[in-house]
Design an enzyme around this catalytic site. Structure first.
Site, mmCIF file in Angstrom:
data_model
loop_
_atom_site.group_PDB
_atom_site.id
_atom_site.type_symbol
_atom_site.label_atom_id
_atom_site.label_comp_id
_atom_site.label_asym_id
_atom_site.label_seq_id
_atom_site.Cartn_x
_atom_site.Cartn_y
_atom_site.Cartn_z
ATOM 1 N N LYS A 53 30.310 47.861 40.369
ATOM 2 C CA LYS A 53 29.813 46.789 41.229
ATOM 3 C C LYS A 53 29.021 47.369 42.389
ATOM 4 O O LYS A 53 27.952 46.881 42.752
ATOM 5 C CB LYS A 53 30.995 46.014 41.832
ATOM 6 C CG LYS A 53 31.570 44.972 40.943
ATOM 7 C CD LYS A 53 32.814 44.378 41.583
ATOM 8 C CE LYS A 53 33.476 43.448 40.599
ATOM 9 N NZ LYS A 53 34.839 43.071 40.957
ATOM 10 N N GLN A 97 39.615 42.154 44.504
ATOM 11 C CA GLN A 97 39.790 42.518 43.097
ATOM 12 C C GLN A 97 41.193 42.141 42.625
ATOM 13 O O GLN A 97 42.186 42.557 43.222
ATOM 14 C CB GLN A 97 39.546 44.028 42.935
ATOM 15 C CG GLN A 97 39.638 44.531 41.523
ATOM 16 C CD GLN A 97 38.501 44.023 40.641
ATOM 17 O OE1 GLN A 97 37.353 43.983 41.057
ATOM 18 N NE2 GLN A 97 38.827 43.610 39.431
ATOM 19 N N ASP A 120 33.892 34.772 43.987
ATOM 20 C CA ASP A 120 34.598 34.650 42.712
ATOM 21 C C ASP A 120 34.862 33.191 42.355
ATOM 22 O O ASP A 120 35.404 32.912 41.275
ATOM 23 C CB ASP A 120 35.928 35.406 42.760
ATOM 24 C CG ASP A 120 35.931 36.629 41.868
ATOM 25 O OD1 ASP A 120 34.993 36.772 41.058
ATOM 26 O OD2 ASP A 120 36.869 37.440 41.975
#
Ligand code: NAP
Length: 282
Positions: A53, A97, A120
């Site tokens: 990422k 995460q 997200d």
């Protein structure tokens, strides 16, 4: 029939180029889109993903702020970091995460995110806005699935779409996006009575159950489009949720694993970060 292969690497490269252009337009006005990545503990798969990422973000002109915390981090410490990032004007997107170490309450952390920075798409405000047909930040993998469907030229309006898997991060948002695109959506899960029958009626199959090759090729309706979200490691090899070779004999278009949905997720994360920056500061 042998299916066209939907090339996720190529479509992801197109998305990243679009993101870079939008990031450059922001930079010309003095705004550098910023993504904060929070990783707690030392799960090796998560660490690789976070590294990828970070590299992709830098290449697209998005600033990355990595926060690598020890597995012993407390709920209060993590919550304090989220609050700090919520208040940091240079941060447009916050990615915590998942999974978090078992001692931490992930839902409580997600609830504390500023919905405008929730790249997200997991905050209840964004989930509610998505299902209400309002603009919202949407989970990255589902956005990638939709982009692949568009790139494949698949007609969505009026199509019968079957999604297998009802997780909050993958299956449910895919179903919401397909519904918003005027598909007729069936959402299947582990208690679905006749999975083969549901799949066999579908013009579009999106497999996100996390069971290697559980969707048999012989179930696929001839001419369907098949998107395989699954990533399973079998004997050291990555395998999807769809039995690829026989499915490709029947489908009109299909994603491979790897090289299908996988590359899209990071590209859409960067797109979400730039969208957030445009909304907040553009
Ligand atoms: P998850 O949270 O474990 O959810 C799995 C879903 O599949 C659940 O809704 C479950 O039903 C359903 N299911 C399990 N076994 C089934 C069966 N035999 N028949 C029908 N439905 C079944 O998984 P997830 O996070 O959504 O991820 C799904 C897959 O996508 C995994 O392979 C994951 O690695 C992959 N993934 C890929 C990416 C990417 O970037 N390519 C990103 C995220 C996830 P119940 O609700 O009834 O338990």
């Amino acid at each position: 029939m042998t299916a066209r292969i939907i090339d996720g690497k190529q479509v992801a490269a197109e998305v990243r180029a679009e993101v870079a252009a939008r990031a450059a337009a922001l930079a010309a006005r003095g705004v550098v889109a910023g993504l904060a990545v929070v990783l707690v503990g030392d799960d090796p798969a998560s660490a690789v993903y976070v590294r990828n990422k970070t590299r992709a973000a830098r290449e697209a002109g998005v600033a990355v702020f990595d926060h690598l915390l020890p597995a012993t981090t407390s709920q209060a410490e993590l919550a304090a970091l989220v609050q700090r990032l919520n208040g940091d004007p240079a941060v447009d997107g916050i990615l915590v995460q998942l999974p978090l170490p078992a001692a931490l309450d992930a839902k409580a952390i997600v609830d504390q995110l500023d919905p405008a920075k929730d790249v997200d798409g997991l905050h209840p405000v964004n989930v509610g806005r998505l299902w209400s047909g309002l603009p919202s930040l949407v989970a990255c993998t589902p956005l990638g699935v939709m982009r692949l469907l568009v790139a494949s030229g698949t007609r969505l309006r009026g199509a019968g779409a079957v999604v297998i898997g009802r997780s909050n991060l993958v299956g449910k948002p895919i179903a919401a996006l397909l519904l918003a695109a005027d598909a007729t959506v069936t959402l299947c899960h582990s208690r679905t009575a006749d999975l083969a029958g549901e799949v066999g009626r579908a013009d579009i199959v999106v497999a996100a159950l996390g069971r290697p090759e559980a969707i048999r090729g012989a179930w696929i309706k001839p001419g369907a489009t098949v998107i395989d979200v699954g990533v399973n490691r079998v004997d050291g090899k990555l395998v999807g949720d769809v039995e690829f070779a026989p499915a490709a004999e029947r489908a009109a278009a299909i994603t491979p694993v790897p090289g299908g949905v996988g590359p899209m997720t990071i590209a859409m994360l960067l797109a979400n970060t730039v969208t957030s920056a445009e909304g907040r500061r553009g």
